[in-house]
Design a protein around this motif. Structure first.
Motif, short mmCIF file in Angstrom:
data_model
loop_
_atom_site.label_atom_id
_atom_site.label_comp_id
_atom_site.label_asym_id
_atom_site.label_seq_id
_atom_site.Cartn_x
_atom_site.Cartn_y
_atom_site.Cartn_z
N SER A 188 0.83 -1.20 0.00
CA SER A 188 0.00 0.00 0.00
C SER A 188 0.87 1.26 0.00
O SER A 188 0.64 2.18 -0.78
N ARG A 223 1.16 3.88 -3.14
CA ARG A 223 0.74 5.28 -2.99
C ARG A 223 1.87 6.23 -3.41
O ARG A 223 1.62 7.36 -3.82
N ARG A 275 1.03 10.19 6.35
CA ARG A 275 0.07 10.73 7.32
C ARG A 275 -1.35 10.80 6.75
O ARG A 275 -2.29 10.34 7.40
N ASP A 276 -1.50 11.35 5.56
CA ASP A 276 -2.85 11.57 5.04
C ASP A 276 -3.41 10.40 4.23
O ASP A 276 -4.61 10.18 4.23
N LEU A 277 -2.54 9.68 3.53
CA LEU A 277 -3.07 8.58 2.70
C LEU A 277 -2.95 7.23 3.41
O LEU A 277 -3.84 6.40 3.29
N GLU A 278 -1.85 7.02 4.13
CA GLU A 278 -1.74 5.77 4.91
C GLU A 278 -2.33 5.93 6.30
O GLU A 278 -2.53 4.96 7.03
N GLN A 279 -2.57 7.17 6.69
CA GLN A 279 -3.16 7.54 7.99
C GLN A 279 -2.40 6.96 9.19
O GLN A 279 -3.00 6.46 10.14
#
Ligand SMILES: [Zn+2]
Lengths: 188, 174
Positions: free
Chosen positions: A34, A38, A140-144
């Motif tokens: 993942s 990304r 941070r924002d896509l894999e959170q």
């Protein structure tokens, strides 16, 4: 997989137990893929990165530091390999840095962008970020991932991480604003 | 703090502490521009969350696992590397090696000590037919041999004739 079971598998892998290592691979290859995807947006390249990352871990398993989670170590290796790939891909001009083509998709439907389209746009806008900004944004924002984990993976201070995240979000927002002409984002 | 100072905090709202969040909340209540920015950034974060929720997975997970394990099993050398490195990291092996070396040192010391005692005993009571390596005895025997040799020396001068030497030796034996 809980931390104790994971540590047990790592200890076995340290003794050369490939079966134990396989269980670690099965548990974490999804996350590794993942992250790689990304960053690279390329299926084959992402699979190659995942394979290389696990091979690196296997060869260096004795250097595993207990204070880090296995997934943090893996994420760090995958992120570095992905950024290396992007660097060489930019050099070869395989990736279009001038993401103008999204404007064509976006303006074709002025009211609402489909989720897939939005995803494509965000990824293309992310291509224009600096290496650090992109790394922070993806993790941070896509894999959170948690902020602390992002700092550990990228070896950044909290302040440095926040600063990169701020500029990344600002650039993404400005990029989206150009496309969402009649949207609420335009209000700024 | 002015609006520009709040801009960064608004973009990093999720990363703020409870206290910092409360400060931003207070400001946006009375500032339309910052309220609009807050609204827009929150909207963008929701969109990003939606993208994050779309799971990215390899097409064939089992195939990927097999490919990884094939690469790993191909590194047979690493098994030996694992074995040796691990062996030298093992505290039990370190202790065993230390004990073994200590044992070897003690054994050799005892052996040489015993040997020196036995040698002394042999020197005191030399057994019949044995060869005694004693420097004092060796020196005495050597000087005796030297005396015997010097007995003939004056007859064997290179400056005298063979006839003279023979006559001289005959006289000595008389
Ligand atoms: Zn304001």
């Amino acid at each position: 997989m809980d931390q104790e079971a994971e540590l047990d598998l790592i200890k076995k892998a340290m003794k050369g137990d490939a079966v134990a290592f396989r269980l670690l691979v099965e548990a974490h290859q999804g996350l590794a893929y993942s992250i790689a995807f990304r960053f690279t947006r390329n299926e084959q390249e992402s699979e190659d990165i995942v394979q290389e990352a696990f091979l690196k871990i296997w060869k260096n398993i004795l250097r595993y530091e207990r204070e880090f989670r296995f997934k943090t170590w893996l994420s760090k290796i995958v992120t570095n390999l992905s950024l290396d790939y992007l660097k060489s891909a930019y050099k070869k001009n395989n990736i279009d840095k001038n993401a103008n083509d999204y404007t064509m998709i976006a303006t074709s439907d002025e009211n609402k962008l489909e989720a897939d389209e939005l995803k494509g746009i965000v990824y293309q806008l992310a291509e224009q970020l600096t290496k650090k900004q992109k790394a922070v944004f993806v993790l941070r924002d896509l894999e959170q991932l948690e902020s602390e984990e992002v700092c550990r993976i990228l070896q950044l201070s909290n302040g440095n991480m926040k600063s990169n995240l701020y500029y990344a979000r600002l650039k993404i927002k400005e990029g989206l604003q150009k496309i969402y002409k009649n949207d609420e984002l335009q209000r700024l | 703090m002015n609006c520009n100072d709040y801009k960064k905090s608004i973009f990093l709202y999720a990363e703020l502490s409870t206290l910092e969040k409360a400060e931003v909340d207070m400001h946006i209540k009375g500032c339309d521009n910052c309220f609009a920015l807050f609204h827009a950034t929150q909207k963008m974060q929701i969109s990003l969350n939606r993208i994050a929720q779309v799971k990215v997975a390899p097409e064939n997970a089992a195939k990927l696992t097999r490919a990884i394990m094939t690469k790993i099993n191909g590194t047979t050398a690493s098994k030996w590397h694992h074995f040796f490195t691990l062996s030298f990291h093992s505290p039990s092996l370190k202790i065993s090696l230390s004990l073994l070396s200590a044992l070897i040192i003690v054994t050799f010391s005892l052996e040489s000590f015993n040997h020196s005692i036995l040698s002394k005993q042999f020197l005191k009571q030399p057994s019949q037919g044995s060869v005694t390596l004693d420097s004092k005895v060796f020196r005495e025997k050597a000087s005796q041999r030297k005396g015997k040799a010097s007995f003939f020396v004056d007859c064997l001068s290179p400056f005298k004739s063979n006839q003279y030497s023979l006559e001289c030796l005959k006289n000595k034996f008389k």
